[in-house]
Design an enzyme around this catalytic site. Sequence first.
Site, PDB file in Angstrom:
ATOM      1  N   ARG A 164     -29.628 120.237 -86.498  1.00  0.00           N
ATOM      2  CA  ARG A 164     -28.360 120.382 -86.543  1.00  0.00           C
ATOM      3  C   ARG A 164     -27.835 121.414 -85.701  1.00  0.00           C
ATOM      4  O   ARG A 164     -26.640 122.179 -85.783  1.00  0.00           O
ATOM      5  CB  ARG A 164     -28.231 120.817 -88.121  1.00  0.00           C
ATOM      6  CG  ARG A 164     -28.369 119.665 -89.138  1.00  0.00           C
ATOM      7  CD  ARG A 164     -27.376 118.577 -89.304  1.00  0.00           C
ATOM      8  NE  ARG A 164     -27.654 117.760 -90.282  1.00  0.00           N
ATOM      9  CZ  ARG A 164     -28.571 116.794 -90.522  1.00  0.00           C
ATOM     10  NH1 ARG A 164     -29.438 116.659 -89.570  1.00  0.00           N
ATOM     11  NH2 ARG A 164     -28.603 116.096 -91.639  1.00  0.00           N
ATOM     12  N   SER A 238     -23.906 116.709 -96.349  1.00  0.00           N
ATOM     13  CA  SER A 238     -24.532 117.971 -96.545  1.00  0.00           C
ATOM     14  C   SER A 238     -23.590 119.321 -96.242  1.00  0.00           C
ATOM     15  O   SER A 238     -23.142 119.155 -95.311  1.00  0.00           O
ATOM     16  CB  SER A 238     -25.656 118.407 -95.810  1.00  0.00           C
ATOM     17  OG  SER A 238     -26.809 117.237 -96.000  1.00  0.00           O
ATOM     18  N   GLU A 334     -23.359 123.903 -93.114  1.00  0.00           N
ATOM     19  CA  GLU A 334     -23.478 122.978 -92.090  1.00  0.00           C
ATOM     20  C   GLU A 334     -22.097 122.689 -91.404  1.00  0.00           C
ATOM     21  O   GLU A 334     -22.014 122.243 -90.418  1.00  0.00           O
ATOM     22  CB  GLU A 334     -24.347 121.584 -92.669  1.00  0.00           C
ATOM     23  CG  GLU A 334     -24.890 120.853 -91.406  1.00  0.00           C
ATOM     24  CD  GLU A 334     -24.565 119.391 -91.727  1.00  0.00           C
ATOM     25  OE1 GLU A 334     -23.526 118.862 -91.799  1.00  0.00           O
ATOM     26  OE2 GLU A 334     -25.912 118.941 -92.181  1.00  0.00           O
TER      27      GLU A 334
HETATM   28  N1  EPU Z   1     -33.565 117.774-103.738  1.00  0.00           N
HETATM   29  C1  EPU Z   1     -33.417 118.492-104.826  1.00  0.00           C
HETATM   30  N2  EPU Z   1     -32.351 118.180-105.541  1.00  0.00           N
HETATM   31  C2  EPU Z   1     -31.216 117.679-104.959  1.00  0.00           C
HETATM   32  C3  EPU Z   1     -31.306 117.273-103.659  1.00  0.00           C
HETATM   33  C4  EPU Z   1     -32.452 117.381-103.051  1.00  0.00           C
HETATM   34  O1  EPU Z   1     -34.381 118.753-105.509  1.00  0.00           O
HETATM   35  O2  EPU Z   1     -30.165 117.544-105.715  1.00  0.00           O
HETATM   36  C5  EPU Z   1     -34.904 117.918-103.068  1.00  0.00           C
HETATM   37  C6  EPU Z   1     -35.852 116.875-103.416  1.00  0.00           C
HETATM   38  O3  EPU Z   1     -37.224 117.772-103.383  1.00  0.00           O
HETATM   39  C7  EPU Z   1     -35.878 116.006-102.149  1.00  0.00           C
HETATM   40  C8  EPU Z   1     -35.669 116.974-101.074  1.00  0.00           C
HETATM   41  O4  EPU Z   1     -34.606 117.975-101.455  1.00  0.00           O
HETATM   42  O5  EPU Z   1     -37.201 115.417-102.097  1.00  0.00           O
HETATM   43  C9  EPU Z   1     -35.035 116.202 -99.804  1.00  0.00           C
HETATM   44  O6  EPU Z   1     -33.856 115.678-100.481  1.00  0.00           O
HETATM   45  P1  EPU Z   1     -33.018 114.760 -99.096  1.00  0.00           P
HETATM   46  O7  EPU Z   1     -34.238 113.527 -98.796  1.00  0.00           O
HETATM   47  O8  EPU Z   1     -31.932 114.052 -99.899  1.00  0.00           O
HETATM   48  O9  EPU Z   1     -32.904 115.214 -97.952  1.00  0.00           O
HETATM   49  P2  EPU Z   1     -32.114 116.682 -97.777  1.00  0.00           P
HETATM   50  O10 EPU Z   1     -33.099 117.378 -97.076  1.00  0.00           O
HETATM   51  O11 EPU Z   1     -31.383 116.856 -98.996  1.00  0.00           O
HETATM   52  C10 EPU Z   1     -31.233 115.969 -95.170  1.00  0.00           C
HETATM   53  C11 EPU Z   1     -30.145 115.891 -94.646  1.00  0.00           C
HETATM   54  C12 EPU Z   1     -29.239 114.790 -94.986  1.00  0.00           C
HETATM   55  C13 EPU Z   1     -30.038 113.649 -94.367  1.00  0.00           C
HETATM   56  C14 EPU Z   1     -31.471 113.509 -95.335  1.00  0.00           C
HETATM   57  C15 EPU Z   1     -32.314 112.404 -95.238  1.00  0.00           C
HETATM   58  C16 EPU Z   1     -29.459 118.218 -94.136  1.00  0.00           C
HETATM   59  C17 EPU Z   1     -28.858 119.540 -94.275  1.00  0.00           C
HETATM   60  N3  EPU Z   1     -29.223 117.119 -94.673  1.00  0.00           N
HETATM   61  O12 EPU Z   1     -30.864 116.263 -96.752  1.00  0.00           O
HETATM   62  O13 EPU Z   1     -28.124 114.577 -94.149  1.00  0.00           O
HETATM   63  O14 EPU Z   1     -29.470 112.307 -94.937  1.00  0.00           O
HETATM   64  O15 EPU Z   1     -31.898 114.849 -95.052  1.00  0.00           O
HETATM   65  O16 EPU Z   1     -32.864 112.580 -93.824  1.00  0.00           O
HETATM   66  O17 EPU Z   1     -30.575 118.473 -93.139  1.00  0.00           O
HETATM   67  C18 EPU Z   1     -26.037 115.365 -93.831  1.00  0.00           C
HETATM   68  O18 EPU Z   1     -26.077 115.985 -92.953  1.00  0.00           O
HETATM   69  O19 EPU Z   1     -24.690 115.058 -94.157  1.00  0.00           O
HETATM   70  C19 EPU Z   1     -26.873 114.608 -94.477  1.00  0.00           C
HETATM   71  C20 EPU Z   1     -26.522 113.756 -95.726  1.00  0.00           C
END
Ligand code: EPU
Length: 338
Positions: A164, A238, A334
């Site tokens: 990012r 995010s 972010e």
């Molecule tokens: N999780 C929770 N509770 C929640 C959300 C997530 O426990 O409410 C935990 C779970 O363990 C899950 C893990 O977080 O397995 C990862 O969640 P997710 O796959 O949804 O990914 P993220 O890390 O929350 C990042 C990016 C997203 C992107 C997804 C998929 C960042 C800040 N965000 O989210 O990007 O779509 O990975 O690659 O790195 C964005 O930047 O706007 C965005 C949506």
Amino acid sequence: MTIQKQVSLQKYNTFAIDAIASHFVEVTTVEELQSILSDDTYNRMPKLILGGGSNLLFTQNFDGLVIKIAILGQEIISEDAQHALIKVGAGVNWHQLVLHTLDLGLGGLENLSLIPGTVGAAPMQNIGAYGVEIKDTFVELQAVEISTGKVATFDNTSCEFGYRYSVFKDALKDRYIIVNVTFKLLKSPVFNITYGAIEDTLKASGIRDLSLKAVSDAVIRIRQSKLPDPAKIGNAGSFFKNPTVDRPIFDGLKVRYADMPGYELPDGQVKVPAGWLIEKSGWKGKRVGNVGVHELQALVLVNYGHAVGNEVRELAFAIQASVMDKFGIALMPEVNMV
Ligand code: EPU
């Protein structure tokens, strides 16, 4: 090109915050942009460069010139047996570009389907999702220097991409306006479906033969299942970045929170999902007045309608304080706050 005064920015930001810009202009060519930048009336005004407004929170009205980049166009500028180079105007909608590359049978952007925003904003923070980042296909961009109006070219290395992150968020912040981006795409796609949810989604849909369209459709399905549609409910994806912590700190936390997820990075630090930290701090699905934390993905803050930017900011502060209190981890936004 007309300069408008006292313009509501509500339809120009996905949080749907009704801030007012004292001056607003939409530019469709590099020449228009250069002429505005060299105009005596406008060159000293504070400026805000707007793409799709999908990573932005207005916390006050903007007293200055908002420049909406609406430079369109996309063309294949060179190709060989394996690759095609596509040069794209900064104002092109990101997802429309992804769909266009699928139509052309070119691989590389399919995992980045349905990300809101424009092509010009994408390199700013090296957008990424489902195991792929823009830096993986990025060749170069052209940007206009705000102080001189000159066009400069930045290659992959000089953008200094990170998670990012690019040089435009730090050393070159507010100095350049991106006007086009060139990507190197594959004629024989290499599919990247290792990110758990993609494989599971493909299986659940009974897909046996992988295709660009199948991967893109799976990503779209995953995103739609947990991220709110900004056309229906204001949000900027995010709100926070996933924080990284030193290994000993992670190990210490793991003793207390055995189910805490963490992904080891090449430098030995551990990335922890901010969504998990926020959920465990009790915020998931909570509503405070006009704003709240999305019920399906705790990393996304939402505007239930009529929120002012400061309500979102106050909620973000409260979440940061809770996570710091419970885990000793600092969450960094972010989203850009203006
Ligand atoms: N999780 C929770 N509770 C929640 C959300 C997530 O426990 O409410 C935990 C779970 O363990 C899950 C893990 O977080 O397995 C990862 O969640 P997710 O796959 O949804 O990914 P993220 O890390 O929350 C990042 C990016 C997203 C992107 C997804 C998929 C960042 C800040 N965000 O989210 O990007 O779509 O990975 O690659 O790195 C964005 O930047 O706007 C965005 C949506």
